[in-house]
Enzyme design. Structure first.
Site, PDB file in Angstrom:
ATOM      1  CG  ASP A  45      27.599  34.889  81.548  1.00 25.53           C
ATOM      2  OD1 ASP A  45      28.317  35.689  80.919  1.00 25.53           O
ATOM      3  OD2 ASP A  45      27.889  34.468  82.695  1.00 25.53           O
ATOM      4  CB  SER A  46      27.275  39.221  77.449  1.00 26.24           C
ATOM      5  OG  SER A  46      27.338  38.402  76.298  1.00 26.24           O
ATOM      6  CG  ASP A  84      29.878  32.486  79.063  1.00 24.64           C
ATOM      7  OD1 ASP A  84      31.044  32.064  79.237  1.00 24.64           O
ATOM      8  OD2 ASP A  84      29.600  33.694  78.950  1.00 24.64           O
ATOM      9  CE  LYS A 112      33.454  33.264  77.921  1.00 21.53           C
ATOM     10  NZ  LYS A 112      33.022  33.919  79.174  1.00 21.53           N
ATOM     11  CD  GLU A 114      32.500  35.022  84.059  1.00 17.87           C
ATOM     12  OE1 GLU A 114      32.498  35.524  85.202  1.00 17.87           O
ATOM     13  OE2 GLU A 114      31.762  35.420  83.150  1.00 17.87           O
ATOM     14  CD  GLU A 181      35.181  40.990  80.400  1.00 14.96           C
ATOM     15  OE1 GLU A 181      34.810  39.797  80.329  1.00 14.96           O
ATOM     16  OE2 GLU A 181      34.390  41.946  80.495  1.00 14.96           O
TER      17      GLU A 181
HETATM   18  O1  KIV Z   1      29.486  36.663  78.263  1.00 16.50           O
HETATM   19  C1  KIV Z   1      30.198  37.148  77.379  1.00 16.50           C
HETATM   20  O2  KIV Z   1      29.743  37.644  76.344  1.00 16.50           O
HETATM   21  C2  KIV Z   1      31.648  37.130  77.592  1.00 16.50           C
HETATM   22  C3  KIV Z   1      32.454  38.048  76.723  1.00 16.50           C
HETATM   23  C4  KIV Z   1      32.455  39.396  77.320  1.00 16.50           C
HETATM   24  C5  KIV Z   1      33.818  37.540  76.511  1.00 16.50           C
HETATM   25  O3  KIV Z   1      32.125  36.466  78.440  1.00 16.50           O
END
Ligand code: KIV
Length: 264
Positions: A45-46, A84, A112, A114, A181
């Protein structure tokens, strides 16, 4: 490159073989990364920050992650592909099942999430229903407003112990990869030793089993700023293919991250 699965990463952990991974958002880069033997890709989600220019990841939608996951899967058939789950799409175990389905159907091998210990029931529910989970601990960017900024986590003894216990608990709940992270190197090393599942680090020192970088940071082209723990491999090599292969080589040799990209 042969198809990479979670079993490949587990075997590498047992052999002490370190591996690189990187974010990807489109088919062209996914194809380039696979051609360089990058084993793991993350549709992070970056993308809210590096593709959309936002100051955080909170506005990214499930449909956007699904769209980019389909593109990345088209470019790469053999990388292990993680997608994500965006902010608030896994607030309850039930929501997480409905929303993860969309990402798995888009081509992800794993989702993934968080969080922290509270994710235990969600992870168990997802894995029992055949959705593999990578859990992201430490600096979890979706919690930026709780942390008051993108700050290193786990620096006090109490915080470090909480993150350590969460990692063990979530492995027990079924998490198949732990991503750490921005935590001190010693904490990342302790977790990596204590769990059986592969641990991937970003800003977590070089003792983890794997490393990940945001592709725009590795190429030095991020819209806002380049984090301290990253390295501009394009500036070092002058060529995207060489930049990616140099990153993979330095991770495999345990040379990246160096002390200048590490928090103590
Ligand atoms: O969203 C993302 O790119 C991430 C990385 C920073 C691991 O979670």
């Amino acid at each position: 490159m042969k198809k990479i699965t979670i079993n490949t990463l587990r075997a590498w952990k047992q052999e002490g073989r370190k591996f690189a991974s990187i974010t990807a958002y489109d088919a062209s880069f996914a194809q380039l990364f696979e051609a360089q033997n990058m084993p793991v890709l993350l549709v992070g989600d970056s993308l809210g920050m590096v593709l959309q220019g936002k100051s955080d990841t909170l506005s990214v939608s499930l449909d956007e992650i699904a769209y980019h996951t389909r593109s990345v899967r088209t470019g790469s058939q053999n990388c292990l592909l993680i997608a994500d789950m965006p902010f608030m799409t896994y607030a309850t175990p039930e929501d997480s099942c409905i929303n993860a389905t969309k990402l798995i159907k888009a081509g992800a091998n794993m989702v993934k999430l968080e969080g922290a210990g509270w994710l235990s029931d969600t992870i168990t529910m997802l894995t029992q229903r055949a959705v593999p989970v990578c859990v992201h601990l430490g600096l979890t960017p979706q919690a930026v407003n709780i942390f008051g900024g993108f700050k290193v986590q786990g620096r006090t003894e109490e915080q470090a112990e909480n993150i350590f216990q969460d990692a063990r608990k979530l492995e027990e709940a079924g998490a198949q990869i732990i991503l750490l992270e921005c935590v001190p190197k010693a904490l990342a090393a302790r977790i990596t030793d204590a769990v059986r599942v592969p641990v991937i680090g970003i800003g977590a020192g070089n003792a983890t089993d794997g490393q990940i970088l945001v592709m725009h940071d590795l190429l030095g082209i991020s819209a806002n700023y380049i984090p301290l723990f990253s390295k501009n491999y394009l500036a070092k090599t002058g060529d995207i293919h060489q930049a990616v292969s140099r990153y993979i080589e330095e991770v495999t040799m345990g040379e990246f991250p160096g002390s200048e990209q590490t928090f103590n």
